[in-house]
Design an enzyme around this catalytic site. Structure first.
Site, PDB file in Angstrom:
ATOM      1  N   HIS A 163     -49.764  -0.615  12.266  1.00  0.00           N
ATOM      2  CA  HIS A 163     -51.096  -0.039  12.073  1.00  0.00           C
ATOM      3  C   HIS A 163     -51.170   1.262  12.875  1.00  0.00           C
ATOM      4  CE1 HIS A 163     -53.177  -4.171  11.229  1.00  0.00           C
ATOM      5  NE2 HIS A 163     -53.177  -3.468  10.115  1.00  0.00           N
ATOM      6  N   ASP A 165     -53.387   2.318  14.786  1.00  0.00           N
ATOM      7  CA  ASP A 165     -53.900   2.174  16.160  1.00  0.00           C
ATOM      8  C   ASP A 165     -52.883   1.569  17.126  1.00  0.00           C
ATOM      9  OD1 ASP A 165     -53.997  -0.538  15.549  1.00  0.00           O
ATOM     10  OD2 ASP A 165     -56.160  -0.762  15.836  1.00  0.00           O
ATOM     11  N   CYS A 257     -57.245  -3.312  19.171  1.00  0.00           N
ATOM     12  CA  CYS A 257     -57.329  -4.178  17.979  1.00  0.00           C
ATOM     13  C   CYS A 257     -58.399  -5.243  18.137  1.00  0.00           C
ATOM     14  CB  CYS A 257     -56.031  -4.934  17.739  1.00  0.00           C
ATOM     15  SG  CYS A 257     -54.550  -3.991  17.674  1.00  0.00           S
TER      16      CYS A 257
HETATM   17  N1  ARG Z   1     -51.636 -10.399  13.671  1.00  0.00           N
HETATM   18  C1  ARG Z   1     -52.493  -9.347  13.241  1.00  0.00           C
HETATM   19  C2  ARG Z   1     -51.950  -8.748  11.961  1.00  0.00           C
HETATM   20  O1  ARG Z   1     -50.753  -8.621  11.859  1.00  0.00           O
HETATM   21  C3  ARG Z   1     -52.630  -8.311  14.320  1.00  0.00           C
HETATM   22  C4  ARG Z   1     -53.583  -7.206  13.959  1.00  0.00           C
HETATM   23  C5  ARG Z   1     -53.642  -6.130  14.989  1.00  0.00           C
HETATM   24  N2  ARG Z   1     -54.652  -5.214  14.684  1.00  0.00           N
HETATM   25  C6  ARG Z   1     -54.598  -3.875  14.780  1.00  0.00           C
HETATM   26  N3  ARG Z   1     -55.655  -3.201  14.545  1.00  0.00           N
HETATM   27  N4  ARG Z   1     -53.473  -3.248  15.068  1.00  0.00           N
HETATM   28  O2  ARG Z   1     -52.661  -8.417  11.046  1.00  0.00           O
END
Ligand code: ARG
Length: 270
Positions: A163, A165, A257
């Site tokens: 992601h 972020d 997150c």
């Molecule tokens: N286990 C979650 C996923 O893989 C973690 C999400 C992390 N969120 C973020 N905004 N980076 O979707």
């Protein structure tokens, strides 16, 4: 601004949808709750930002990562279309939360994968959006139509930084932290062209989620163990608050997150 969080009551590593997650490396539930509370308190007490909560749901362990719920823009909530079925059940709960609070629920076509603020961040007036690993580039155009701004698309190429972020952290108007090893060469060029001060993060601290920081004014909250980023930020005049988030890194997430920004609404409904 307020921040939306979700208590980790049903949090756990129940499936594997990014390289950080392994069912054989479970989180410690009590420690996870303690770390989450530590973050909650830092945000309320040190950043002086109000935290609002969405009710956690059994069977939706990643609901704690509220950054993926969608994007809040003025009076609109642009709901995510999650890539993986295991997270798709979160959608009605987040939509409902915003609907009952008077937000207009905006949906983009179901086939356009969009994972909310996890892949869409503002640096000053500019919107940057990640694509390829989670969010689809097609959703950038749909989102741009709703927010009526240009969105600069950045291709993510490294599965560990799936992601935006996780590898990019805007710091006010013209500065950002970034991990160069997460982007394709064109995305790096876009970042260099558009952001006057780009601060590269080394791989070790990037993998401790240094870029996944919550920034409010001059305060930055991040996972512990990122001394180089910390001292660079302090040199620039930021106050850095470290808080341990190891149990959430087991799912591929950290401070940023675990929160979703709810900017103050503009207009008569504010
Ligand atoms: N286990 C979650 C996923 O893989 C973690 C999400 C992390 N969120 C973020 N905004 N980076 O979707």
């Amino acid at each position: 601004m307020r921040l939306l969080m979700c208590l980790p009551l049903y949090y756990g590593i129940e499936y594997e949808i990014n390289p950080w997650m392994s069912r054989s490396r479970q989180c410690q539930p009590e420690l996870a709750k303690e770390q989450w509370r530590g973050l909650y308190r830092l945000v309320q007490d040190q950043l002086d930002v109000e935290v609002v909560l969405v009710e956690p749901r059994q069977g939706l362990p990643d609901m704690v990562f509220t950054a993926n719920a969608g994007l809040v823009w003025q009076n609109n909530f642009i709901a995510s279309n999650f890539r993986y079925e295991v997270r798709q059940g979160e959608k009605p709960h987040f939509e409902n939360w915003f609907q009952v609070r008077g937000y207009e629920i905006r949906r983009i076509p179901e086939e356009s994968i969009f994972e909310g603020e996890g892949d869409l961040l503002m640096c000053g007036d500019l919107f940057f959006a990640g694509y390829h690993i989670r969010t689809d580039i097609l959703s950038h155009q749909k989102t741009a139509e709703i927010v009526q701004r240009e969105i600069l698309s950045l291709e993510l190429t490294n599965e560990w930084f799936y992601h935006l972020d996780t590898c990019f952290c805007p710091l006010g108007n013209d500065r950002a932290l970034f991990y160069p090893g997460a982007f394709d060469s064109y995305a790096l060029k876009v970042l260099e062209d558009r952001i006057p001060t780009l601060i590269p993060v080394q791989e070790g601290e990037a993998k401790r989620f240094a870029c996944n920081a919550i920034v409010v004014g001059n305060n930055v909250v991040m996972n512990d163990g990122c001394p180089a980023v910390r001292s660079r930020l302090e040199e620039l005049g930021y106050s850095v608050f470290e808080t341990p988030l190891s149990e959430f890194i087991k799912a591929g997430g950290s401070a940023k997150c675990l929160v979703l920004k709810i900017p103050d609404k503009e207009g008569p409904r504010a």
